[in-house]
Write a protein that holds these residues in place. Structure first.
Motif, mmCIF file in Angstrom:
data_model
loop_
_atom_site.group_PDB
_atom_site.id
_atom_site.type_symbol
_atom_site.label_atom_id
_atom_site.label_comp_id
_atom_site.label_asym_id
_atom_site.label_seq_id
_atom_site.Cartn_x
_atom_site.Cartn_y
_atom_site.Cartn_z
ATOM 1 N N ARG A 222 0.832 -1.208 0.000
ATOM 2 C CA ARG A 222 0.000 0.000 0.000
ATOM 3 C C ARG A 222 0.867 1.259 0.000
ATOM 4 O O ARG A 222 0.553 2.244 -0.647
ATOM 5 C CB ARG A 222 -0.938 0.001 1.212
ATOM 6 N N GLN A 223 1.987 1.242 0.757
ATOM 7 C CA GLN A 223 2.895 2.384 0.757
ATOM 8 C C GLN A 223 3.479 2.612 -0.634
ATOM 9 O O GLN A 223 3.540 3.755 -1.117
ATOM 10 C CB GLN A 223 4.018 2.148 1.764
ATOM 11 N N ASN B 161 1.320 6.554 -6.992
ATOM 12 C CA ASN B 161 0.262 7.532 -7.282
ATOM 13 C C ASN B 161 0.773 8.967 -7.168
ATOM 14 O O ASN B 161 0.269 9.871 -7.839
ATOM 15 C CB ASN B 161 -0.915 7.319 -6.327
ATOM 16 N N ALA B 162 1.789 9.176 -6.302
ATOM 17 C CA ALA B 162 2.375 10.513 -6.138
ATOM 18 C C ALA B 162 3.357 10.852 -7.246
ATOM 19 O O ALA B 162 3.882 11.969 -7.281
ATOM 20 C CB ALA B 162 3.068 10.618 -4.787
ATOM 21 N N ASN C 173 -5.704 3.348 -11.386
ATOM 22 C CA ASN C 173 -7.141 3.380 -11.690
ATOM 23 C C ASN C 173 -7.894 2.303 -10.916
ATOM 24 O O ASN C 173 -8.972 2.540 -10.360
ATOM 25 C CB ASN C 173 -7.363 3.205 -13.193
ATOM 26 N N ARG C 174 -7.325 1.086 -10.902
ATOM 27 C CA ARG C 174 -7.978 -0.014 -10.201
ATOM 28 C C ARG C 174 -8.050 0.285 -8.692
ATOM 29 O O ARG C 174 -9.080 0.037 -8.046
ATOM 30 C CB ARG C 174 -7.199 -1.312 -10.456
ATOM 31 N N ALA C 175 -6.961 0.819 -8.122
ATOM 32 C CA ALA C 175 -6.929 1.130 -6.690
ATOM 33 C C ALA C 175 -7.962 2.188 -6.336
ATOM 34 O O ALA C 175 -8.582 2.136 -5.273
ATOM 35 C CB ALA C 175 -5.535 1.592 -6.285
ATOM 36 N N LYS C 176 -8.175 3.142 -7.221
ATOM 37 C CA LYS C 176 -9.183 4.179 -6.959
ATOM 38 C C LYS C 176 -10.589 3.584 -7.032
ATOM 39 O O LYS C 176 -11.477 3.960 -6.264
ATOM 40 C CB LYS C 176 -9.022 5.325 -7.963
ATOM 41 N N GLU C 177 -10.777 2.651 -7.968
ATOM 42 C CA GLU C 177 -12.083 1.992 -8.049
ATOM 43 C C GLU C 177 -12.395 1.232 -6.760
ATOM 44 O O GLU C 177 -13.537 1.200 -6.290
ATOM 45 C CB GLU C 177 -12.099 1.010 -9.236
ATOM 46 N N GLY D 53 -11.229 1.938 -3.827
ATOM 47 C CA GLY D 53 -11.182 2.787 -2.641
ATOM 48 C C GLY D 53 -9.884 2.676 -1.875
ATOM 49 O O GLY D 53 -9.769 3.154 -0.751
ATOM 50 N N ILE D 54 -8.872 2.020 -2.456
ATOM 51 C CA ILE D 54 -7.573 1.901 -1.790
ATOM 52 C C ILE D 54 -6.839 3.230 -1.830
ATOM 53 O O ILE D 54 -6.138 3.600 -0.891
ATOM 54 C CB ILE D 54 -6.734 0.789 -2.447
ATOM 55 N N LEU D 55 -6.998 3.957 -2.933
ATOM 56 C CA LEU D 55 -6.416 5.296 -3.059
ATOM 57 C C LEU D 55 -7.523 6.325 -2.956
ATOM 58 O O LEU D 55 -8.603 6.122 -3.508
ATOM 59 C CB LEU D 55 -5.696 5.457 -4.406
#
Length: 930
Positions: free
Chosen positions: A875-876, A882-883, A922-926, A928-930
């Motif tokens: 996750r880190q 993402n940054a 994109n998948r992580a945002k879907e 809710g992880i990001l």
């Protein structure tokens, strides 16, 4: 001397560390460097860059340059001179805020209150408060950290990195250091947010060298001699000063002439030669009384006349300090009144080395004298440092133990912890009182294993105390603290019965005047008794906790007790009394703000409890608002259990309002927090996740929870796990209604046992939910007679308190049963209101997402989590991807190798079923992880 804020809280901070060094009389104006620094200044209250770094070896004039620059810009500046004693995060942040308070008295008050709270906060949460304060201010804020190279503590580097990453436009940070700090300079440089001055920039030019030697030092050297010295010293400021002093001793009655310049050819900037050169050509050229003064005071980081007199045994400290300053002998005044001074760091280092070389036997005695002076003048941290340096650890222990109980009584556990960090670990672990002092803040932070180890050491060392001490008041007090800390850890682990027993043991041992510990223990006793279902005795404990903590002025604990009492009233189904407790807590927090100018982040718990009441009353928008407000405050405080409850309340309110994605995202955050606290908190959160899945129609996910939840249909029901059994009963009813076999007698018997357990103790909130489940089960079985009888009991119990969501959350099946009740004249007015609320809720759900419990109707629009959970490290890495960081930058950020980063990246790609960074984000945002 202590800072003003430090004095208010009993914390010993040296004012001199936040004084801006005054302009030196031997100053050479360096306009080219001033112009380079001015390029960072602001336009319309906005700085051009975030950071200025001045990086060069010792003696290149970094501090002098900054002092001159400050004088030229006429802007308020916060200054902090660092030393090796600042390698403690709490000490560093306390000084950081003290520096800001030199330009704004109110800056950082709330953050400092959190740092000094008896509950250790999240550093990021406290820094966020400070950053927000800076952003809200109308003026630009500049912070200078001088001598940052002495900092080696990784947590401090992380704190400064956080400050830089989130710095508002009106904040500029300046760092002077002998080496580059680990602050991701490449990233700042690439973004154009970094201004750098380095060794090549700071070297004296030919013109500056001539001005210094002839105008300041008065040597009247020829251009050839100046050129020779410039070449030999390579523009090194201190090298020039050492050379000049060797040519013309300020204390020698016979001035030396330029024919001595040739002797300086032996001078070299290589560190190997500096000490010998300094000794022969500078120190030994001074009168004997000056040599003695310099060597005897070399151990000090800061000098004042009384302090110097205590070390030298003389009475001419002030006159000698002023004499040294006038002679330009590497000393700087730290205040305008010239009460406090410091030597140039390199000069002090050379003095200390020479002292150890020629008088090794006096070093320990000088440190003892310094320790004695600092202790008498209330600067305990400095005293401890010198006693340890003297080798007399016993005296340091005496000071810490002599102040430990008073510090604990005043809630100054973090300050006390910083003192303990100065002592050898084996010494701390051999003293029961020191073990206790170190264990308390760790217990508040939930560091279970570390606390258990310290408590074991405390108990082992306790048995070796004199029998008179063990059986006397001091011994009982130590045993009381050990029991109280152990009880808190058991509470975290969910061992509530044993925890309550230990709290009672602690209260029996603690003296009546140890009000702080007794007040906290009573609060925890009430909490554990409530969780065990012993409501009456819990209420009594809360009464006593409120009385004690009001007497000691610990408003934040009173507030916590009121919030816990609100939770008790909610358990009892007394929503109006729960609301009243929440409102009382909020009023207390508001009064505290008016009186002290400080927020009480503990008020977050009051807003969370209030959110739960409002949600049950179907005031969903207000419930969500209060949940977010409470979560924000709990996050500021950095308390894991408050943040956990915040996300759980928010998830439930968002679900009821139709925001399924938001609800699931909040639940994921709750689960992440629970993992970091204890297995019991994980179990607590997992049951609430299972209930949410059932409300969303995700029966299969709930079944997976049941397989690992540790509860069974055949168990004897205990109130501690009543919520879990209610979730299990709901799951079995839903599962039974989907099968031809229907709802089993065993399921009905489980619901009956839940009712027996909760009715016996007056846990009416649980009774109402169990009755609703029982009524729904009877209706599913076609037994309307028993369904209506059961529903009537629920309605009569719920009506006085205005329950709504517990009924309408069941959807169409509940509406059908309510209409039958109305037809039969059962609690007709209340049932009518519920039907109207249910119909309104149904209309709303058509425009959002289904929220009612319907067997086998999963939410088609919700995203399923990955089949395999991401690890914390993955996750880190994902957040840093993402940054926009490269693999190399991620490796630097997380202190990993590039290959390790690549391994984590491949693993998270596999788990997310993606093949690129863009797809992963994109998948992580879907999800809710990001």
């Amino acid at each position: 001397m202590p800072t003003k804020r430090g004095e208010d809280r009993g914390i010993s901070l040296l004012r001199t560390k936040v004084f801006i060094p005054g302009p030196r009389k031997d100053l050479i104006h360096r306009q080219r460097l001033i112009d380079a620094l001015r390029s960072n200044l602001l336009e319309k209250d906005t700085f051009h860059r975030k950071l200025t770094l001045i990086s060069a070896p010792a003696g290149f004039g970094k501090t002098t340059l900054l002092s001159e620059w400050i004088q030229s810009i006429k802007m308020p500046v916060a200054w902090l001179s660092l030393d090796r004693g600042d390698n403690n995060l709490f000490r560093f942040l306390s000084y950081l805020i003290a520096a800001f308070q030199t330009i704004n008295d109110d800056m950082g008050i709330e953050s400092l209150a959190i740092f000094q709270s008896s509950t250790p906060p999240s550093v990021e949460a406290a820094l966020t408060m400070l950053i927000n304060e800076i952003a809200r201010s109308s003026k630009p804020n500049m912070l200078i950290l001088d001598d940052y190279h002495v900092i080696g503590d990784r947590s401090i580097h992380e704190a400064i990195t956080f400050l830089l990453d989130h710095a508002p436009p009106n904040l500029h940070l300046v760092i002077s250091s002998r080496s580059d700090p680990p602050l991701h300079l490449s990233r700042l440089r690439g973004r154009g947010e970094l201004k750098e001055l380095r060794t090549a920039d700071l070297r004296f030019t030919a013109i500056e060298t001539a001005a210094f030697l002839n105008d300041v030092m008065g040597l009247a050297l020829s251009p050839e001699d100046v050129s020779a010295l410039a070449l030999r010293t390579e523009g090194w400021a201190v090298g020039l000063q050492l050379a000049a002093l060797s040519i013309k001793s300020p204390f020698s009655p016979q001035a030396r002439t330029s024919d001595r310049v040739s002797d300086v050819s032996s001078f070299a900037t290589n560190q190997r030669y500096i000490l010998d050169y300094f000794t022969d050509e500078v120190l030994l050229q001074q009168p004997e009384e000056i040599q003695d003064f310099l060597l005897q005071t070399a151990i000090l980081d800061h000098l004042s006349a009384p302090l110097c007199n205590s070390l030298t045994g003389r009475s001419d400290g002030q006159r000698t300090l002023e004499r040294l300053e006038k002679a330009n002998l590497f000393i700087t005044a730290l205040d305008h009144d010239r009460h406090w001074y410091r030597y140039h760091h390199l000069f002090a280092d050379l003095l200390r080395k020479h002292l150890k070389k020629i008088r090794p036997g006096v070093v320990a005695e000088l440190h003892r004298r310094a320790g004695t002076w600092f202790e008498k003048n209330g600067l305990v941290s400095e005293a401890i440092k010198h006693w340890i340096a003297s080798g007399d650890t016993a005296e340091a222990v005496r000071i810490v133990e002599g102040n430990a109980l008073a510090m604990m009584d005043h809630g100054e556990l973090i300050t006390l912890s910083s003192w303990l960090d100065e002592l050898p670990d084996q010494v701390v672990r051999s003293r029961p009182l020191l073990c206790i002092a170190r264990a308390w803040p760790m217990a508040y932070a939930g560091q279970v294993q570390a606390v258990e180890s310290l408590l074991q050491d405390a108990e082992n060392s306790f048995v070796h105390l004199d029998e008179e001490i063990r059986k006397g008041p001091s011994g009982k007090r130590i045993q009381g603290h050990i029991a109280a800390i152990h009880a808190q850890i058991l509470g975290i682990q969910g061992e509530l019965a044993r925890g309550a027993e230990l709290v009672r043991e602690a209260l029996a041992q603690l003296p009546d005047d140890d009000l702080v510990t007794r007040g906290w223990a009573q609060f925890h006793l009430g909490f554990m008794l409530r969780m065990l279902g012993e409501f009456h005795t819990a209420d009594q404990a809360f009464d006593e906790a409120i009385r004690i903590n009001r007497a000691t002025g610990r408003s934040h604990v009173v507030l916590l007790v009121l919030c816990e009492r609100a939770a008790l009233r909610i358990n009892q189904g007394q929503l109006h009394r729960a609301e009243a407790s929440c409102r009382e807590a909020i009023a207390l927090a508001d009064a505290y703000v008016k009186k002290r100018g400080l927020n009480l982040p503990a008020a977050g718990h009051a807003f969370l409890r209030l959110s739960g009441v409002l949600r049950e009353w179907n005031q969903l928008e207000e419930a969500i608002r209060q949940a977010r407000r409470g979560l924000e405050l709990c996050t500021q405080w950095g308390q894991a259990d408050g943040m956990l409850e915040g996300y759980l309340h928010l998830a439930r309110a968002l679900h009821d309002s139709g925001d399924e994605d938001g609800a699931q995202n909040a639940m994921r955050k709750a689960k992440q927090i629970a993992m970091d606290v204890s297995p019991w908190f994980e179990s607590y959160t997992a049951a609430r996740q299972a209930r949410l899945w059932l409300m969303q129609g995700k029966t299969k996910d709930a079944l997976l929870w049941a397989e690992s939840a540790g509860v069974s249909i055949d168990d004897d029901v205990a109130f501690k796990f009543a919520f879990n059994y209610l979730v299990l009963a709901r799951l079995l009813i839903v599962e039974g209604s989907e099968k031809r076999s229907g709802i089993s007698d065993e399921t009905l018997d489980l619901v009956a046992r839940i009712l027996d357990c909760t009715e016996a103790i007056g846990a009416d909130a649980y009774v109402i939910e169990a009755l609703i489940l029982q009524a729904m089960a009877f209706q599913t079985l076609g037994d309307d007679e028993h369904a209506l009888v059961t529903l009537e009991r629920a309605l009569k119990l719920a009506e006085p308190e205005g329950y709504i969501r517990s009924f309408i959350g069941e959807g169409d099946p509940m509406e059908n049963l309510l209409r039958k009740a109305i037809a039969e004249g059962i609690v007709r007015d209340y049932a009518d209101r519920l039907v109207e609320a249910l119909r309104s809720d149904t209309r709303r759900s058509h425009t959002l997402q289904p929220t009612i419990l319907r067997s086998g109707s999963p939410s088609a629009d919700s995203f399923e989590p990955p089949g395999e959970e991401l690890t914390d490290r993955e996750r880190q890495v994902l957040r840093l991807i993402n940054a926009g960081l490269s693999n190399r930058e991620i490796a630097e950020e997380l202190f990993l190798s590039i290959n390790t980063v690549k391994t984590h990246t491949k693993s998270l790609y596999r788990k997310l079923d993606v093949s690129s960074r863009t797809q992963a984000m994109n998948r992580a945002k879907e999800l809710g992880i990001l």
